[in-house]
Scaffold this motif. Structure first.
Motif, PDB file in Angstrom:
ATOM      1  N   ASP A 150       0.654  -1.203   0.138  1.00  0.00           N
ATOM      2  CA  ASP A 150      -0.006  -0.033  -0.055  1.00  0.00           C
ATOM      3  C   ASP A 150       0.703   1.268   0.089  1.00  0.00           C
ATOM      4  O   ASP A 150       0.529   2.423  -0.447  1.00  0.00           O
ATOM      5  CB  ASP A 150      -0.884   0.023   1.251  1.00  0.00           C
ATOM      6  N   ASP A 174      -8.042  -0.526  -7.652  1.00  0.00           N
ATOM      7  CA  ASP A 174      -8.434  -1.657  -6.839  1.00  0.00           C
ATOM      8  C   ASP A 174      -9.968  -1.858  -7.257  1.00  0.00           C
ATOM      9  O   ASP A 174     -11.040  -1.029  -6.531  1.00  0.00           O
ATOM     10  CB  ASP A 174      -8.483  -1.042  -5.561  1.00  0.00           C
ATOM     11  N   ARG A 229      -5.754  -4.651  -8.588  1.00  0.00           N
ATOM     12  CA  ARG A 229      -6.265  -5.468  -7.862  1.00  0.00           C
ATOM     13  C   ARG A 229      -7.875  -6.045  -7.786  1.00  0.00           C
ATOM     14  O   ARG A 229      -8.606  -5.138  -7.984  1.00  0.00           O
ATOM     15  CB  ARG A 229      -6.028  -4.860  -6.302  1.00  0.00           C
ATOM     16  N   HIS A 230      -8.029  -7.319  -7.757  1.00  0.00           N
ATOM     17  CA  HIS A 230      -9.247  -7.531  -7.504  1.00  0.00           C
ATOM     18  C   HIS A 230      -9.355  -9.056  -6.804  1.00  0.00           C
ATOM     19  O   HIS A 230      -8.280  -9.674  -6.605  1.00  0.00           O
ATOM     20  CB  HIS A 230      -9.996  -7.722  -8.946  1.00  0.00           C
TER      21      HIS A 230
END
Length: 228
Positions: free
Chosen positions: A116, A124, A218-219
């Motif tokens: 992060d 995201d 991101r997933h």
């Protein structure tokens, strides 16, 4: 006419099965009211073809049934997309893709805090947010939908007409034309700042998402949905 054998004459009549009890919505918390429901259907294109149909026909049949049972009800359908290599049960993939809170909470992996803190772009999809150099960018709902649509079709040029037909429904307020879609893209790119070129203009055709080395997508195990 031949008389029935004695064992059949003396056999008691089969009991009549009770009609199934109607399904009732569970009680909702005080101060709230039920406004609808979500029905997750695990059914891929191959299974639909084997049944002699396709996903579009299944969706339309369910919409007609809803209109017949509850005239005036509003319906919304989305197709859950996943990579061809995605495993697991269809229904679990669908629940994740359509962001069923219970399914997402169960499957969400722990996030590495060091990741992060990394600079660059993080799209995201599971949390519907965009981070630039670890700062959340305030995208509108439509701006994120535009970005998501391009991201899920990475490397393919998407025509303006496809963006409009896929992300705006007929009769919806402020449906853009092919000129005003450029305005939406321009606003999105302005919010991407120095990373604006990840949304590339293909002159005379449309737009394309180009991933850079400093871009992270991101997933959950299945991407978020597109409109059906």
């Amino acid at each position: 006419m031949q008389p029935l054998p004695a064992q059949q004459r003396n056999r008691p009549a089969a009991p009549v099965a009770d009609a199934p009890a109607p399904v009732r919505i569970r009680a909702v918390p005080t101060g709230t009211r039920a406004r609808g429901f979500a029905l997750y259907v695990g059914f891929d294109e191959d299974k639909a073809a084997e049944a002699g149909t396709d996903l579009g026909h299944v969706v339309e049949a369910l919409r007609r049934l809803a209109a017949e049972i509850a005239p005036g009800s509003e319906t919304y359908a989305a197709v859950a997309l996943a990579s061809e290599a995605a495993g697991g049960r269809d229904i679990d993939v669908v629940r994740l893709a359509l962001q069923d809170p219970a399914a997402v909470a169960k499957s969400r992996p722990a996030v590495d805090p060091a990741q992060d803190r990394a600079s660059g772009v993080i799209v995201d999809i599971s949390r519907k947010r965009l981070l630039l150099d670890n700062e959340t960018v305030g995208l509108t709902y439509k701006e994120f939908e535009l970005l998501q649509y391009l991201v899920l079709r990475e490397g393919r040029t998407i025509e303006r007409a496809e963006l409009i037909s896929s992300l705006w429904q007929a009769g919806e307020d402020e449906v853009p034309n092919e000129r005003t879609i450029d305005v939406h893209i321009r606003r999105l790119r302005s919010k991407l700042g120095r990373y604006e070129d990840i949304v590339r203009t293909v002159r005379g055709v449309g737009y394309r998402f180009d991933r850079h080395a400093d871009v992270v997508i991101r997933h959950t195990s299945a991407p978020s949905p597109d409109l059906f």
